[in-house]
Every structure is written in structure tokens, then in C-alpha cells.
Motif scaffolding. Structure first.
Motif, PDB file in Angstrom:
ATOM      1  N   LEU A  24       0.627  -1.134  -0.129  1.00  0.00           N
ATOM      2  CA  LEU A  24      -0.039  -0.100   0.176  1.00  0.00           C
ATOM      3  C   LEU A  24       0.669   1.221  -0.154  1.00  0.00           C
ATOM      4  O   LEU A  24       0.425   2.229  -0.734  1.00  0.00           O
ATOM      5  N   GLU A 153      -4.979  -3.048  -5.317  1.00  0.00           N
ATOM      6  CA  GLU A 153      -4.849  -1.401  -5.296  1.00  0.00           C
ATOM      7  C   GLU A 153      -6.303  -0.994  -4.784  1.00  0.00           C
ATOM      8  O   GLU A 153      -7.300  -1.508  -5.308  1.00  0.00           O
ATOM      9  N   ASP A 155      -8.866   0.826  -5.343  1.00  0.00           N
ATOM     10  CA  ASP A 155      -9.588   1.693  -6.691  1.00  0.00           C
ATOM     11  C   ASP A 155     -10.815   2.183  -6.098  1.00  0.00           C
ATOM     12  O   ASP A 155     -11.184   3.345  -6.507  1.00  0.00           O
ATOM     13  N   ASP A 181      -2.505   8.329  -4.074  1.00  0.00           N
ATOM     14  CA  ASP A 181      -1.578   7.468  -4.703  1.00  0.00           C
ATOM     15  C   ASP A 181      -2.091   6.350  -5.315  1.00  0.00           C
ATOM     16  O   ASP A 181      -1.493   5.885  -6.189  1.00  0.00           O
ATOM     17  N   ASN A 182      -3.297   6.100  -5.313  1.00  0.00           N
ATOM     18  CA  ASN A 182      -3.700   4.773  -5.779  1.00  0.00           C
ATOM     19  C   ASN A 182      -4.969   5.064  -6.898  1.00  0.00           C
ATOM     20  O   ASN A 182      -5.554   4.327  -7.524  1.00  0.00           O
ATOM     21  N   ASN A 183      -5.144   6.681  -7.212  1.00  0.00           N
ATOM     22  CA  ASN A 183      -6.073   7.125  -8.011  1.00  0.00           C
ATOM     23  C   ASN A 183      -7.342   6.671  -7.810  1.00  0.00           C
ATOM     24  O   ASN A 183      -8.061   5.927  -8.702  1.00  0.00           O
ATOM     25  N   SER A 184      -7.662   6.676  -6.615  1.00  0.00           N
ATOM     26  CA  SER A 184      -8.843   5.834  -6.025  1.00  0.00           C
ATOM     27  C   SER A 184     -10.153   6.802  -6.108  1.00  0.00           C
ATOM     28  O   SER A 184     -10.042   8.088  -6.200  1.00  0.00           O
TER      29      SER A 184
END
Length: 282
Positions: A24, A153, A155, A181-184
Motif C-alpha cells: 500500500l 490497489e 480503486d 496515490d492509488n487514483n481511488s
């Protein structure tokens, strides 16, 4: 540098939580504190505990704790060669909840990561006793990872909230960093019988919007008297990867955690769960 505390009992569940944390935060500079609190192990010793042998038992259990921590650290470093990550091991003759609380304050920890259950792994329970105590009593965000959960990830993040009290900026920044950071996508889900927010709730919602300004956020309202059922439905329908809730006085989560049996209320989830403690810290 982000500071992350990972309590460990050397079980597969604990190692799985370590792996999740490493993945993560793979792109962040982090200092991981790997903690083993072994006081309970002293009294599980096969040697009868008497005044004459107690010091020797404590020494032996402490030595074994240090050895297992060093071996675990070698295992972790084989799994991760990330130059952004540094590690420190802590072996303590203490109970876990007290030692975790001490380390959180002393090291100014940003997040605790641990498995939902430890080596006893009672599958009838949502949370093991140690995880439940940390969730209840340690004043720090806690991320719990289900048994055998394979890292994915995040999302899609579900943040179930009622906007009833001001949020802590430090904790929202943590969530914002994970999401950006994870383009969530983050869904702020307000479960209520009404369709409108009060002025106070609108202010708190605006505070979230400001602190998650670099994140894709959707604000949603749904009606359901059974909050847990609505959360489960949402997780299933929208393929959610991370559930976020606030643990504060009189919250839905606190009401669940402080019941004699969590599972009678129904908080059985199979995705990572982030509890924001929403308590003021230095």
C-alpha cells in the motif's frame, strides 16, 4: 516520513498484514515499527511459574521474542527491497494494547496495520481479541486486513459517515494520500432516513471535500434503518476495496466494538477496514 506500527504475533495473518502495508505504501518513505508484545506468552509457558523461576522465564521468553523478530525482519526484507522503507523491531514485556498505545504516543505513529485475527484465528469471530482491543482503546487510525486477503490497489473506497462531528485533518490527510496515490474513487456514504444535511453536517462535509480535494469524491445519501446491511450491500454492488469508518463516542462503529459480541451485531467484512479514531493528538 510516515510512521507505521505493525503489531505481530508471527502468524500467517500478521505476515499478510505486513505484506499489505508494504504494498500500500510502496511509493512513500515509511518507517515501520514491527512490534511483538510478549507478556501473555510468559504465562503460557509450559514451565510452572513460581517466584524462583519467573525471572528466568521472562528472560527466555524475551530472548525468543527478539530472535523471532529478527528472523521475521529478514523475511520481510527478502519480500521487499524498497529503499524508501526502513524498519525497527520492538520487543516488549507488556500487553499489546498498552504497548501499542505507548509506541503510538512516543513515536507519533500515523497508522497501525494488523490482521483481523492473530494466531488463534477463531473463524467465528470478526476480530481477534488483540485487534478488538487496539480498535477500541488505542488513539490512532487502525487498518485491519482480513485473513489471506491478497493485496489489491484500493480503486474504490467506501467512507461510511454521518457528518455529525468535525473530522481530524491529520486523519483525512492519511485517507487522501492513500486515495491519491492509488487514483481511488472515494464514495462518502451518508445513511439516513432523511435526504437533507443540517448546517453542521454541511460544514463537516465541506471540510472533507477540502481535505480530499486531490481525490475523486462522490457524495451519496441512502435510506436504510439497518446501517450494516446497507454497508454490505454497497460493498458488494460497487466492488469496494477498502471500508472507512469513524470510531468516536456514540458512533455506529463504537456501538459495535463495545458490544460483548461484535458478531451478534454483524460487522463481518472480507475487505481491508480503516477505522479513523477521530481523537485529538499532538
Amino acid at each position: 516520513m510516515k510512521k507505521i506500527l505493525i503489531p505481530i504475533d508471527f502468524s500467517e495473518n500478521a505476515i499478510n498484514a505486513v505484506n499489505y502495508a508494504l504494498a500500500l505504501f510502496k511509493d512513500e518513505f515509511c518507517k515501520f515499527y514491527i512490534l511483538h508484545a510478549y507478556q501473555e506468552d510468559i504465562y503460557l509457558s509450559t514451565v510452572p511459574i513460581t517466584r524462583e523461576v519467573i525471572k528466568e522465564v521472562i528472560r527466555a521468553v524475551g530472548k525468543d521474542s527478539q530472535l523471532q523478530l529478527k528472523n521475521t525482519l529478514k523475511q520481510i526484507k527478502k519480500l521487499s527491497h524498497n529503499s524508501k522503507h526502513v524498519f525497527k523491531i520492538i520487543s516488549a514485556n507488556n500487553i499489546l494494547v498498552d504497548e501499542a498505545d505507548r509506541v503510538v504516543e512516543e513515536k507519533n505513529i500515523d497508522l497501525i496495520v494488523m490482521g483481523t485475527r492473530g494466531k488463534t484465528n477463531n473463524k467465528k469471530l470478526t476480530f481477534g481479541s488483540h485487534t478488538l482491543q487496539v480498535l477500541k482503546y488505542v488513539k490512532c487510525p487502525v487498518l485491519v486486513i482480513p485473513e489471506s486477503y491478497t493485496y489489491k490497489e484500493p480503486d474504490h473506497i467506501l467512507f461510511a459517515t454521518d457528518y455529525s462531528i468535525p473530522y481530524q485533518q491529520r486523519e483525512l490527510e492519511l485517507l487522501g494520500e492513500i486515495a491519491s496515490d492509488n487514483n481511488s474513487i472515494v464514495d462518502l456514504l451518508y445513511i439516513s432516513e432523511g435526504n437533507h444535511l443540517s448546517l453542521r453536517q454541511e460544514r463537516n462535509q465541506s471540510f472533507i471535500k477540502e481535505n480530499l480535494r486531490n481525490t475523486k469524491v462522490h457524495f451519496k445519501i441512502t435510506k436504510d434503518k439497518n446501517i450494516s446491511n446497507e454497508i454490505y450491500r454497497y460493498i458488494k454492488d460497487y466492488e469496494t476495496d477498502l471500508l472507512v469508518m469513524i470510531n468516536r463516542r456514540h458512533s455506529f462503529l463504537e456501538n459495535i466494538l463495545f458490544q460483548d459480541n461484535v458478531d451478534k451485531i454483524g460487522l463481518s467484512i472480507n475487505i481491508p477496514f480503516l477505522a479513523l479514531q477521530n481523537m485529538r493528538r499532538n
